[in-house]
Design a protein around this motif. Structure first.
Motif, PDB file in Angstrom:
ATOM      1  N   LYS A 292       0.820  -1.285   0.117  1.00  0.00           N
ATOM      2  CA  LYS A 292      -0.053  -0.168   0.042  1.00  0.00           C
ATOM      3  C   LYS A 292       0.790   1.469  -0.042  1.00  0.00           C
ATOM      4  O   LYS A 292       0.349   2.275  -0.250  1.00  0.00           O
ATOM      5  CB  LYS A 292      -0.910  -0.094   1.157  1.00  0.00           C
ATOM      6  CG  LYS A 292      -1.883  -1.148   1.199  1.00  0.00           C
ATOM      7  CD  LYS A 292      -2.833  -1.221   0.379  1.00  0.00           C
ATOM      8  CE  LYS A 292      -3.816  -2.513   0.315  1.00  0.00           C
ATOM      9  NZ  LYS A 292      -4.603  -2.653  -0.930  1.00  0.00           N
ATOM     10  N   THR A 294       2.613   3.331  -1.762  1.00  0.00           N
ATOM     11  CA  THR A 294       2.925   4.057  -3.141  1.00  0.00           C
ATOM     12  C   THR A 294       3.536   5.358  -2.830  1.00  0.00           C
ATOM     13  O   THR A 294       3.662   6.226  -1.675  1.00  0.00           O
ATOM     14  CB  THR A 294       1.724   4.193  -3.987  1.00  0.00           C
ATOM     15  OG1 THR A 294       0.713   5.172  -3.292  1.00  0.00           O
ATOM     16  CG2 THR A 294       0.926   3.054  -4.088  1.00  0.00           C
ATOM     17  N   GLU A 297       0.804   7.707  -1.495  1.00  0.00           N
ATOM     18  CA  GLU A 297       0.650   7.443  -0.053  1.00  0.00           C
ATOM     19  C   GLU A 297       1.730   8.126   1.075  1.00  0.00           C
ATOM     20  O   GLU A 297       1.336   8.664   1.914  1.00  0.00           O
ATOM     21  CB  GLU A 297       0.358   5.948   0.309  1.00  0.00           C
ATOM     22  CG  GLU A 297      -0.726   5.438  -0.362  1.00  0.00           C
ATOM     23  CD  GLU A 297      -2.196   5.900   0.217  1.00  0.00           C
ATOM     24  OE1 GLU A 297      -2.186   6.179   1.375  1.00  0.00           O
ATOM     25  OE2 GLU A 297      -3.219   6.084  -0.758  1.00  0.00           O
ATOM     26  N   TRP A 320      -3.840   5.789   8.907  1.00  0.00           N
ATOM     27  CA  TRP A 320      -3.372   5.174   7.744  1.00  0.00           C
ATOM     28  C   TRP A 320      -3.688   3.666   7.682  1.00  0.00           C
ATOM     29  O   TRP A 320      -4.377   3.183   6.730  1.00  0.00           O
ATOM     30  CB  TRP A 320      -2.117   5.468   7.292  1.00  0.00           C
ATOM     31  CG  TRP A 320      -1.546   5.102   5.851  1.00  0.00           C
ATOM     32  CD1 TRP A 320      -1.648   5.616   4.663  1.00  0.00           C
ATOM     33  CD2 TRP A 320      -1.113   3.639   5.429  1.00  0.00           C
ATOM     34  NE1 TRP A 320      -1.107   5.213   3.716  1.00  0.00           N
ATOM     35  CE2 TRP A 320      -0.794   3.781   4.113  1.00  0.00           C
ATOM     36  CE3 TRP A 320      -0.681   2.537   6.299  1.00  0.00           C
ATOM     37  CZ2 TRP A 320      -0.409   2.608   3.439  1.00  0.00           C
ATOM     38  CZ3 TRP A 320       0.090   1.633   5.672  1.00  0.00           C
ATOM     39  CH2 TRP A 320      -0.151   1.528   4.220  1.00  0.00           C
ATOM     40  N   TRP A 324      -6.623   1.465   5.530  1.00  0.00           N
ATOM     41  CA  TRP A 324      -6.221   0.243   4.603  1.00  0.00           C
ATOM     42  C   TRP A 324      -6.923  -1.101   5.177  1.00  0.00           C
ATOM     43  O   TRP A 324      -6.188  -1.940   4.686  1.00  0.00           O
ATOM     44  CB  TRP A 324      -4.978   0.464   4.147  1.00  0.00           C
ATOM     45  CG  TRP A 324      -4.479   1.407   3.189  1.00  0.00           C
ATOM     46  CD1 TRP A 324      -3.648   2.492   3.389  1.00  0.00           C
ATOM     47  CD2 TRP A 324      -4.700   1.373   1.740  1.00  0.00           C
ATOM     48  NE1 TRP A 324      -3.957   3.491   2.297  1.00  0.00           N
ATOM     49  CE2 TRP A 324      -4.337   2.663   1.188  1.00  0.00           C
ATOM     50  CE3 TRP A 324      -5.693   0.384   0.807  1.00  0.00           C
ATOM     51  CZ2 TRP A 324      -4.172   3.153  -0.117  1.00  0.00           C
ATOM     52  CZ3 TRP A 324      -5.589   1.044  -0.362  1.00  0.00           C
ATOM     53  CH2 TRP A 324      -5.362   2.150  -0.868  1.00  0.00           C
TER      54      TRP A 324
END
Length: 333
Positions: A292, A294, A297, A320, A324
Motif C-alpha cells: 500500500k 505508493t 501514499e 492510515w 487500509w
C-alpha cells in the motif's frame, strides 16, 4: 530495570539521604540509557518484534505503521523508533537489540555492500553503480550476509529526482529528463540541489553522461526543502532535486520528470529484518503494508505530519492503518 524502593520514615536519616541520592542518580542514568548499547539481548520468541527506525520523519511514520499492523496480528511489539542512523541500527539488528526497521533499498544496498567484509572492495564498487530496482534486489542477498533479510519492496520510492513546475513542463512539453536535456541544448537550464550533487556520480555528472543534460548549477543545502521549492516555484531556477515523497510535489503541483535510464538509484521502502525473526506470518504482515506504500501514499503520510494538520506520528500511522484495513488480522480483510 528494578524499581528503586525509597526507605520509610522509620529508617535513619543518614540512610534516607544516601538512598534518595542513589535513587536520583538511577533516574538520571535511566534517562540517559541507550537500549541500543546492549548487545545480544534478542528475545528468541518469533512473535516478539522490536521495531526500530532511522531518525527521519518518514522512517518513523513507517516504523509506527509496522507496529500497528503487527499488533493487530497478535505480535508482541516493542517500540524502539528513532534508533539513529544506519551506522547504528544495522549493527543493532545484527547484535539483537532490534528486529525490524524500515529502510530505503538502494541506499541500504550500498551501505551493506561497503560494510560487509565478505564483499570485496571491487565488488562493492560494482554494486554501487546499480541503480534499477531489479538489479538492486538481485544484488541484495550477497550484501545482506547471514544475519539480515528483507521483505518485499514497496512500490513507493523516496529517490532523488529532476523536478520542474507544471508550468515549465507544459510550456516545453517536458515528460522525461531527456526532454529537459534537449531544452538545455537551446537555452540555459538552471538546476538547484545540495552542493555535493555537483560531483556525485548520480548528480550533475550522471545527468550529463546518461542524458546529455547540461545545467547551470546552483547549490542550496536544504535537501530539496522549502528554500529550494521556493526558488523553483518562483521561476528563479528551471529544475531542482526534490525527493520524490516530498508533499510539495503534490501541493505545489510540481512534475517529477521520468528517469528511464535510471540515473537515480531506486530507493523503495523495504522492511529490513533480523533473519532469526523471519517467519511467514511476519512477512505476510509486512508485505501487506508495503503493497500500500505508493509514492502518493508516502507523500500524504509526510504531509499529515508536516502539513497544516500537524499530526503526531502515532495518529498519522493509526489513521492510515485503519483506512487500509491493516488494523485487522491477515485473512480477515
Amino acid at each position: 530495570m528494578e524499581r528503586v524502593r525509597l526507605p520509610t520514615s522509620r529508617q535513619r536519616r543518614g540512610r534516607f539521604v544516601l538512598t534518595v541520592t542513589l535513587a536520583a542518580v538511577a533516574v538520571l542514568l535511566a534517562g540517559c540509557f541507550d537500549p541500543l548499547d546492549r548487545a545480544g539481548s534478542r528475545d528468541p520468541d518469533p512473535n516478539h518484534i522490536v521495531v526500530g527506525s532511522g531518525g527521519v520523519l518518514e522512517a518513523q511514520i513507517i516504523g509506527q505503521i509496522y507496529i500497528d499492523a503487527l499488533k493487530a496480528n497478535d505480535f508482541q511489539v516493542t517500540d524502539q523508533l528513532n534508533s539513529g542512523t544506519r551506522e547504528r541500527y544495522v549493527p543493532a539488528l545484527k547484535a539483537g537489540d532490534i528486529d525490524l526497521t524500515p529502510d530505503f533499498i538502494g541506499n541500504l544496498l550500498y551501505y551493506l555492500a561497503s560494510n560487509n567484509s565478505a564483499v570485496s572492495a571491487e565488488r562493492a564498487e560494482q554494486i554501487s553503480t546499480i541503480t534499477d530496482l531489479p538489479g538492486i534486489e538481485a544484488a541484495m542477498p550477497e550484501a545482506l550476509g547471514p544475519d539480515l533479510a528483507i521483505g518485499e519492496p514497496a512500490p513507493g520510492s523516496d529517490s532523488d529526482s529532476v523536478t520542474v513546475t507544471s508550468t515549465t513542463a507544459d510550456r516545453y512539453r517536458l515528460k522525461t529528463i531527456g526532454d529537459l536535456a534537449e531544452l538545455s541544448k537551446r537555452q540555459t537550464v538552471t538546476f538547484m540541489a545540495n552542493s555535493e550533487f555537483a560531483t556525485r556520480s548520480v548528480g550533475v555528472p550522471g545527468l550529463e553522461k546518461n542524458y546529455g543534460l547540461r545545467v547551470e548549477f546552483r547549490p542550496n543545502n536544504d535537501s530539496g526543502g522549502q528554500a529550494t521549492i521556493n526558488e523553483l516555484t518562483s521561476g528563479r531556477v528551471t529544475a531542482a532535486d526534490i525527493y520524490t515523497t516530498t508533499p510539495a510535489i503534490t501541493t505545489e503541483n510540481l512534475v517529477v520528470l521520468e528517469d528511464p535510464k535510471n540515473n537515480f538509484p531506486a530507493n523503495n521502502i523495504v522492511p529490513l529484518i533480523a533473519k532469526s525473526k523471519v517467519t511467514p506470518k511476519l512477512l505476510e504482515v509486512l508485505n501487506a503494508v508495503s503493497a500500500k506504500l505508493t509514492v502518493t501514499e508516502l507523500r500524504d503520510l509526510n504531509y499529515a505530519v508536516s502539513g497544516p494538520r500537524k499530526l503526531e506520528v502515532e495518529q498519522a500511522a493509526s489513521e492510515w492503518v485503519d483506512r487500509w484495513n491493516l488494523n485487522e488480522k491477515i485473512g480477515q480483510r
